[in-house]
Design a protein around this motif. Structure first.
Motif, short mmCIF file in Angstrom:
data_model
loop_
_atom_site.label_atom_id
_atom_site.label_comp_id
_atom_site.label_asym_id
_atom_site.label_seq_id
_atom_site.Cartn_x
_atom_site.Cartn_y
_atom_site.Cartn_z
N ARG A 161 19.24 2.73 -11.52
CA ARG A 161 19.48 1.25 -12.84
C ARG A 161 18.50 1.40 -13.88
N HIS A 185 6.44 4.85 -10.69
CA HIS A 185 6.67 4.55 -9.16
C HIS A 185 5.61 4.62 -8.25
N ILE A 186 4.98 3.18 -7.24
CA ILE A 186 4.24 3.85 -6.39
C ILE A 186 3.82 4.30 -5.21
N ILE A 197 -5.96 9.25 -3.76
CA ILE A 197 -5.92 9.95 -3.47
C ILE A 197 -5.35 10.85 -4.94
C1 LIG Z 1 0.92 -0.09 -2.56
C2 LIG Z 1 1.46 0.89 -2.01
C3 LIG Z 1 1.34 2.25 -2.02
C4 LIG Z 1 2.28 3.52 -1.02
N1 LIG Z 1 1.89 4.56 -1.26
C5 LIG Z 1 2.57 5.04 -0.78
C6 LIG Z 1 2.05 6.69 -0.21
O1 LIG Z 1 1.22 6.27 -0.40
N2 LIG Z 1 3.31 7.48 0.37
C7 LIG Z 1 4.34 7.21 0.79
O2 LIG Z 1 5.17 7.88 1.15
N3 LIG Z 1 4.73 5.90 0.71
C8 LIG Z 1 3.50 4.96 0.22
N4 LIG Z 1 4.39 3.04 -0.58
C9 LIG Z 1 5.60 3.05 0.01
C10 LIG Z 1 6.81 3.92 -1.07
O3 LIG Z 1 7.13 3.25 -2.17
C11 LIG Z 1 8.27 3.32 -0.94
O4 LIG Z 1 8.51 3.33 0.97
C12 LIG Z 1 8.93 4.45 -1.22
O5 LIG Z 1 9.25 4.57 -2.77
C13 LIG Z 1 10.81 4.51 -0.42
O6 LIG Z 1 12.18 4.57 -0.97
P1 LIG Z 1 13.01 4.51 -1.61
O7 LIG Z 1 14.06 5.58 -2.19
O8 LIG Z 1 13.64 3.46 -0.39
O9 LIG Z 1 12.66 3.29 -3.00
P2 LIG Z 1 12.76 3.21 -4.28
O10 LIG Z 1 11.57 3.98 -4.73
O11 LIG Z 1 11.74 1.82 -4.23
O12 LIG Z 1 13.95 3.56 -5.05
C14 LIG Z 1 14.86 2.48 -5.45
C15 LIG Z 1 15.24 2.76 -7.01
O13 LIG Z 1 16.54 1.67 -6.73
C16 LIG Z 1 16.55 1.13 -8.07
N5 LIG Z 1 16.83 -0.05 -7.88
C17 LIG Z 1 17.43 -1.29 -7.11
N6 LIG Z 1 17.85 -2.04 -7.46
C18 LIG Z 1 19.02 -1.04 -7.98
C19 LIG Z 1 19.94 -1.92 -8.41
N7 LIG Z 1 20.46 -3.11 -8.72
N8 LIG Z 1 20.58 -0.89 -9.04
C20 LIG Z 1 20.83 0.83 -9.15
N9 LIG Z 1 19.71 0.42 -8.95
C21 LIG Z 1 18.14 -0.18 -8.26
C22 LIG Z 1 15.75 1.42 -8.48
O14 LIG Z 1 15.56 1.39 -10.07
C23 LIG Z 1 14.55 2.84 -7.96
O15 LIG Z 1 14.82 3.91 -8.24
C24 LIG Z 1 3.71 2.58 -0.93
C25 LIG Z 1 4.17 1.56 -1.12
C26 LIG Z 1 3.27 0.45 -1.72
C27 LIG Z 1 3.68 -1.24 -1.87
#
Ligand SMILES: Cc1cc2nc3c(=O)[nH]c(=O)nc-3n(C[C@H](O)[C@H](O)[C@H](O)COP(=O)(O)OP(=O)(O)OC[C@H]3O[C@@H](n4cnc5c(N)ncnc54)[C@H](O)[C@@H]3O)c2cc1C
Length: 434
Positions: free
Chosen positions: A37, A44-45, A222
């Motif tokens: 998207r 991103h956090i 961190i």
């Molecule tokens: C406060 C906090 C601290 C954290 N600290 C850590 C840490 O230190 N270490 C760690 O490993 N994890 C940490 N996490 C968890 C980590 O952020 C997530 O687990 C990780 O980013 C998940 O990766 P993902 O690829 O599943 O999702 P994401 O990284 O969120 O990627 C999902 C992607 O999908 C896209 N998307 C969404 N909807 C659509 C759509 N309709 N169409 C097309 N694209 C779309 C988004 O734009 C995004 O780029 C933390 C989370 C929180 C809340």
């Protein structure tokens, strides 16, 4: 009429989980389209990685680049538990116990890390569309997922494939519609954080820092570089809403927390708190991670409180498992159900192990030895040493063998899964008859 692209696998989301599964499937010769998207780089956090990710990073050919670009992470330094003394665990202890050549993990600026991962997926052969917003799931007359509709450059488009992967993170594009989600009420938290552009390092300067705060919640530190520190506070949503009654802001609560944090007082200038960021941090898990024609990995499937920085590791490990399950199903359609079931079972077990341990650890009144002893019981490595057990558990190292050796078509493992199914089916039918 809208344009349609047809590929083997459509991936929704180009975060770490999406780019991992896209990379691995493309690397094994399948056609993959990743729809993201946002336009990268995007904020991103989730900045601290665990060392259990190292074998996957090696598989993706990224170790050298990670080493060159990001801060090494050697371990975890804690102020947690009944004993006020700080304590620490070194990641390399878990690797030494397995004879592995890996030693460390990384602290990353996620915009750069995610861009690196997505560019690598392109390099390995996946097609990536950014600014491509998925708006609808396409299904055939049997209900099988066959593709998605999305918008890009103001145009409506479609992409179809044998499989659609939900890697949309908290967007939960498919899982929202295809399955129920169980929210863990006791882990319904909120995070507030900021960045400091100068700080005083502690003794183990590469470690992630974690401290329990008197009165509730915990703080992370961190070290993203020698000058930049990410510092955040995680608190239950209920406590935060109590604390912000009477006109107090989240910023006031954050400042109170930093004032009572030994780490913050030692490391940063409390007068220099910059822009605050905040997000919901509510652990959850989907009832199923797959269905006909679809699979979910990463936060869209399951999310655990970041206490042990497990999010990216869990999501990318699930993507590695799912890539092999989808690969097997693409080779032989008759194996789809079994392969996806096996992926689901292992991913769910990994999630449950971490969740159970995070719950145990969240009680900050125990002794270090109790935390370590419990970790030793849950983790899977052959060791009697509870310190090694603890670090193996929280770094993901104890699950590496399961992830690396996963073969959805292994005959012995398949027999185990079939037996589990038979037992579950028998139990379900006897309950139904009650
Ligand atoms: C406060 C906090 C601290 C954290 N600290 C850590 C840490 O230190 N270490 C760690 O490993 N994890 C940490 N996490 C968890 C980590 O952020 C997530 O687990 C990780 O980013 C998940 O990766 P993902 O690829 O599943 O999702 P994401 O990284 O969120 O990627 C999902 C992607 O999908 C896209 N998307 C969404 N909807 C659509 C759509 N309709 N169409 C097309 N694209 C779309 C988004 O734009 C995004 O780029 C933390 C989370 C929180 C809340």
């Amino acid at each position: 009429m809208s344009r349609t692209e047809n590929v083997d696998v459509v991936v929704v989301g180009g975060g770490p989980a999406g780019s991992t599964i896209g990379s691995l499937l493309a690397k094994s010769g399948h056609t993959v389209l990743i729809l993201e998207r946002e336009t990268f780089p995007r904020y991103h956090i989730g900045e601290s990685m665990v060392s259990g990710m190292a074998p996957l990073m090696e598989e993706l050919g990224l170790i050298e680049e990670l080493d060159a670009r990001f801060q090494h992470k050697s371990g975890i330094s804690l102020r947690w538990g009944r004993d006020p003394e700080p304590w620490r665990s070194d990641f390399s202890a878990a690797f030494s116990a397995t004879g592995s050549h890996f030693t460390h993990a990384w602290h990353v600026t996620r915009s750069e890390f995610d861009q690196l991962m997505l560019d690598n997926a392109r390099k390995l052969g996946a097609t990536v569309h950014e600014a491509a917003h998925v708006t609808e799931i396409l299904r055939d007359e049997t209900g099988r997922v066959t593709g998605v509709a999305y918008t890009q450059d103001g145009e409506s488009r479609r992409a179809t494939g044998r499989f659609v992967v939900d890697a949309s993170g908290q967007g939960r594009v498919l899982t929202r519609q295809m399955t129920e989600t169980t929210w863990q009420e006791d882990l319904r938290n909120v995070a507030v954080w900021t960045y400091f552009d100068s700080y005083t390092p502690i003794e183990y300067k590469d470690d992630i820092l974690v401290e329990a705060i008197q009165g509730g919640g915990w703080v992370w530190g961190i070290p993203l570089s020698d000058t930049r520190l990410s510092m955040g506070y995680v608190l239950s949503a209920g406590k935060l809403s109590e604390a912000t009654r009477g006109g107090r802001t989240q910023g006031d609560v954050f400042l109170d927390c930093l004032e009572s944090s030994h780490l913050a007082r030692t490391m940063v200038d409390l007068g220099a708190v910059g822009e605050l960021k905040t997000t919901r941090d509510w652990s959850h898990v989907c009832d199923t991670f797959h269905g006909p024609g679809w699979v979910a990995v990463g936060d869209s499937a399951a999310f655990i409180d970041p206490l042990f920085s497990s999010g990216v590791w869990l999501g990318t490990s699930a993507a590695w498992l799912a890539a092999r399950a989808i690969g097997a199903a693409l080779e032989d359609a008759e194996q789809e159900q079994l392969a996806l079931e096996r992926f689901d079972t292992l991913y769910r077990q990994m999630f449950k192990d971490i969740l159970a341990y995070v719950r145990f650890f969240m009680d900050p009144t125990r002794l270090r030895e109790e935390y370590e002893e419990r970790a030793l019981q849950i983790q899977k490595m052959v060791t009697q040493n509870s310190r090694v057990g603890f670090v193996s558990m929280i770094s993901g190292v104890s699950a590496i063998a399961d992830v690396v050796d996963f073969d959805p078509m292994n005959v012995e493992d398949v027999e185990d899964v079939m037996q589990d199914w038979d037992e579950q089916t028998a139990a379900a039918s006897s309950t139904a008859g009650d």
